[in-house]
Write an enzyme that holds these catalytic residues in place. Structure first.
Site, PDB file in Angstrom:
ATOM      1  N   GLU A 479       1.236  -6.302   9.394  1.00 12.28           N
ATOM      2  CA  GLU A 479       0.816  -4.985   8.918  1.00 12.28           C
ATOM      3  C   GLU A 479       0.307  -4.084  10.039  1.00 12.28           C
ATOM      4  OE1 GLU A 479      -1.917  -5.991   5.828  1.00 12.28           O
ATOM      5  OE2 GLU A 479      -0.327  -6.500   4.411  1.00 12.28           O
ATOM      6  N   LYS A 588      -0.746  -8.463  13.617  1.00  9.65           N
ATOM      7  CA  LYS A 588      -1.881  -8.905  12.819  1.00  9.65           C
ATOM      8  C   LYS A 588      -1.751 -10.380  12.468  1.00  9.65           C
ATOM      9  CE  LYS A 588      -4.188  -7.950   8.389  1.00  9.65           C
ATOM     10  NZ  LYS A 588      -4.066  -7.243   7.093  1.00  9.65           N
TER      11      LYS A 588
END
Length: 757
Positions: A479, A588
């Site tokens: 993300e 991430k």
């Protein structure tokens, strides 16, 4: 489940909210946070909560600049009436951890018994001493039931004990406007319809203000030795009081039976809770405590176990118990990101369930796994509506985060744009088919999900000038990189989804289920389109580095300056604007590496190893879903000690609050990751062509490990020791397996010698 206890003997009020998560009681339907019965000590933070899986309110989503197709409402798990409160006075002085003297203190989570308890020796200001023991459970036998057993024993003379038990329906949800992982406003979501007292307690009926769902809670009390109950109620609260004088060595026990039901599964929740409460009080608390232990003993007999390292085994047991507490088993719900332990991510279901959590239930409790798939099938029409809203003329697109089936994500770049959730859902249906062979389920429900999700890919993708099938403007699992072309993970998911739909349709036709394909409008031309798109799927690859590229543009971005990033700036999502993150090579969580775990077929070993090393350098692991995947791939590629380091991080995520937000609830996907690491990482389990493959490795810190799995109606126990693997057929027909290249038949007990471990 494994035998394991968490024992805390030191009070740390600064970590109280974390303890409330760790000591929560849940059974897949009902969850109660481990809050102090007497209330929160001064200066401590508490999140007082009680939840039903899938019981939600609807809230408005507001945008300063709303565009077409943005969701206008979302669902949110509801904090239910508080039934935890029991206050006590000893000779007129209120019991509290911040008053009087706490002489000894112990708090226990016992996964063997399926209970939590507090054991306290407390002295009031008049030097009168009592022993307090409080035991709690949410029953796996009667999932609507929460039991709280409060016992007080006089230690040094006669004591006058007053107990006050309340049910408070005037509750709100927790909020944190500074953390996007938690709701930003502390709204009251329940409208109180009625509050009534009874001879033993009382009942409340409430309606969720936005969704219109209703729920009821009924509470009853028993007292030993028998004492009079005084019960009163207001518009929002029911109060039950009792008092008694007890002599030295004598014990006063109040047992509080709390029953919840909601309108999704009961047409008359009030009638249901009163009926269940009556039965529960007749059976008595000890009946449920005994059943709880017997139920867990049956599961524990064949649970995953680590030999020779007690701390690792205990941590694994905690994680697996957390999964068991979190999963809905009736087909109406799923597994929320925080289970039933807190309000993080507002009780939403994500892709976490299918990729990280589902395998545990598939291998150990396949009926629960099937129920999880039934939930996805139940919201298929909503997924069709979602696809249409996003401009697709055919197919279904599952929402990124949801409870009822509609999209709850207000930030589409890292929400609705994560089309890979279609492939994640399809992957779980295919795994269920491979491991169970349940043709009836696939004909009834599974095929429809596979076909509708496959249709979505054809509508979302296109062929480029090189005749590659491309999928543009999507977001993968990472993300910190959004709205890209040809995310490798997404495209592999789509490829698997398309091929799986073709495979299942072929099997259905061969086995006489052509009527299913006719009902779903499947034609041979459409299946040919599925095959062609899967075969032509673009899978970005860098020849020079011998790695799969995360997407078409990722490698051209500037690498994030990790050396200049202060430790306090992690997780990055709380300290940097999304656009700033999107412009850098920074991940991430596992993305391409996750694809190599799930879809390794056809990928060179050198590519897997090089990709693993490349992405490890630029991954922050800001998501708790990440480290387990890197650990699995290091185990599979031979670096066992590095895999073990990742494993230690994974199993201790909540026990040691490593992400700093366990107060908002457990990390259920990470708990599933602990199981994945053992079974798919260290044991190297894979499915291939109707049989199982094992490529086991063993960390030097362990003497061995074992686990059991269901496969096509057979139950096999797998034990890995130094130098051998022992296969024991516990139930069903013999199972074909390949262990480090050796073809064997698991029939009875078989020991396979291995020189490599």
């Amino acid at each position: 489940m494994n035998r394991m206890k968490i024992i805390i003997e030191k009070r740390n009020l600064s970590e109280l909210a974390v303890e409330e998560t760790l000591f929560h009681n849940a059974n897949g339907y009902l969850g109660v946070r481990g809050c102090f019965e007497e209330g929160t000590p001064e200066g401590a933070q508490s999140v007082r909560g009680c939840y039903i899986n899938g019981f939600y309110d609807t809230v408005d989503l507001k945008y300063p600049e709303a565009l077409y197709g943005f969701p206008t409402t979302a669902q949110r798990i509801v904090n239910l009436p508080d039934v935890q409160t029991v206050k006590m006075w000893v000779n007129g002085q209120a019991f509290s951890l911040s008053e009087g003297t706490v002489m000894t203190y112990k708090r226990v989570l016992d996964t063997d018994a399926g209970v939590t308890k507090r054991v306290i020796r407390w002295k009031n200001d008049q030097n009168q001493i009592c022993d307090i023991e409080i035991r709690r459970l949410t029953s796996f036998l009667e999932k609507r039931l929460f039991v709280l057993k409060y016992s007080v024993t006089a230690v040094n003379g006669e004591l006058n004990i007053e107990l006050e038990s309340t049910v408070n329906a005037d509750v709100k949800n927790h909020s944190n406007p500074n953390d996007p992982r938690v709701a930003s406003d502390d709204e009251a979501h329940l409208r109180i319809e009625s509050v009534d007292s009874t001879d033993a307690g009382g009942c409340v009926v409430c309606t969720a203000i936005g969704s219109g769902l209703s729920m009821a809670a009924a509470v009853g009390h028993t007292v030993k030795p028998q004492s009079k109950l005084t019960i009163t109620n207001s518009d929002t609260e029911i109060m039950t009081k009792t008092s008694a004088n007890i002599q030295q060595g004598q014990t006063l026990t109040v047992t509080k039976y709390c029953v919840f039901a909601d309108s999704r599964g009961d047409c008359d929740p009030l009638k249901t809770v009163n009926t269940v409460l009556s039965t529960a009080m007749k059976n008595g608390a000890d009946y449920y405590f005994k059943n709880q232990q017997e139920y867990l003993a049956k599961l524990r007999a064949n649970a995953a176990v680590i030999f020779g390292n007690e701390s690792d085994n205990d941590a694994l047991a905690f994680n697996l118990y957390g999964l068991l507490q979190s999963a809905s088993t009736d087909g109406t719900g799923n597994v929320a990101a925080k289970g039933l332990s807190g309000e993080g991510y507002e009780g939403h279901y994500f892709w976490d369930t299918e990729i990280y959590i589902f395998p545990f239930f598939l291998h150990t409790l396949p009926k629960t796994a099937r129920a999880m798939l039934e939930y996805r099938y139940s919201i298929l029409n909503k997924a069709r509506e979602h696809a249409a809203l996003l401009g697709h003329k055919k197919g279904a697109l599952y929402p990124w985060r949801t409870i009822s089936g509609s999209e709850c994500s207000g930030y589409f770049p890292s929400g609705s744009a994560q089309y890979h959730i279609n492939g994640d859902v399809a992957h779980s249906f295919m795994q269920y088919w491979y491991f169970t062979g349940d043709i009836e389920f696939m004909a009834d429900k599974g095929a429809e999900v596979l076909i509708e999700t496959a249709r979505l890919w054809l509508d979302a993708g296109h062929y480029n000038q090189n005749h590659e099938f491309c999928i543009d403007c999507m977001t993968g699992p990472d993300e910190y990189t959004c709205l890209v072309n040809n995310n490798y993970y997404t495209n592999r998911c789509a490829q698997y989804n398309l091929s799986g739909a073709v495979e299942v349709c072929s099997v259905l036709r061969q086995r006489g289920y052509s009527d299913v394909l006719n009902r779903l409008g499947v034609t041979e031309d459409e299946l040919c389109e599925f095959r062609h798109a899967a075969d032509a799927m673009r899978l970005p690859y860098d020849v020079k580095r011998d790695i799969n590229l995360q997407d078409d543009s990722f490698i051209n971005k500037k690498v994030w300056d990790f050396d200049a990033t202060p430790k306090e700036n992690y997780p990055l999502l709380l300290h940097y604007h999304p656009l700033y993150l999107y412009r850098h090579q920074v991940c991430k969580q596992a993305d391409t590496v996750l694809a190599h775990f799930l879809f390794s077929s056809g990928v060179k070993e050198s590519t897997i190893i090089n990709s693993l090393r490349y992405y490890e350098k630029i991954t922050t692991h800001d998501s708790s879903l990440s480290k387990c995947i890197f650990g699995i791939m290091y185990a599979r590629t031979g670096n066992v000690e590095k895999a073990y380091d990742y494993y230690r991080d994974t199993i201790n995520t909540d026990l040691q609050n490593r992400h700093g937000n366990t107060k908002d609830g457990i990390h259920t996907a990470n708990m599933g990751g602990a199981y994945l690491m053992l079974v798919y990482g260290f044991a190297g389990l894979r499915y291939m062509e109707n049989h199982l493959l094992l490529s086991p490795v063993l960390p030097k810190q362990w003497q061995g490990y074992s686990f059991s799995i269901w496969f096509r109606g057979s139950f096999v126990k797998i034990m890995v020791k130094r130098g051998s693997v022992i296969l024991t057929l516990l139930e069903g027909n013999p199972v074909r397996m390949t262990v480090n290249g050796q073809k064997v038949l698991a029939d009875g007990r078989l020991e396979v010698n291995l020189d490599a471990i």
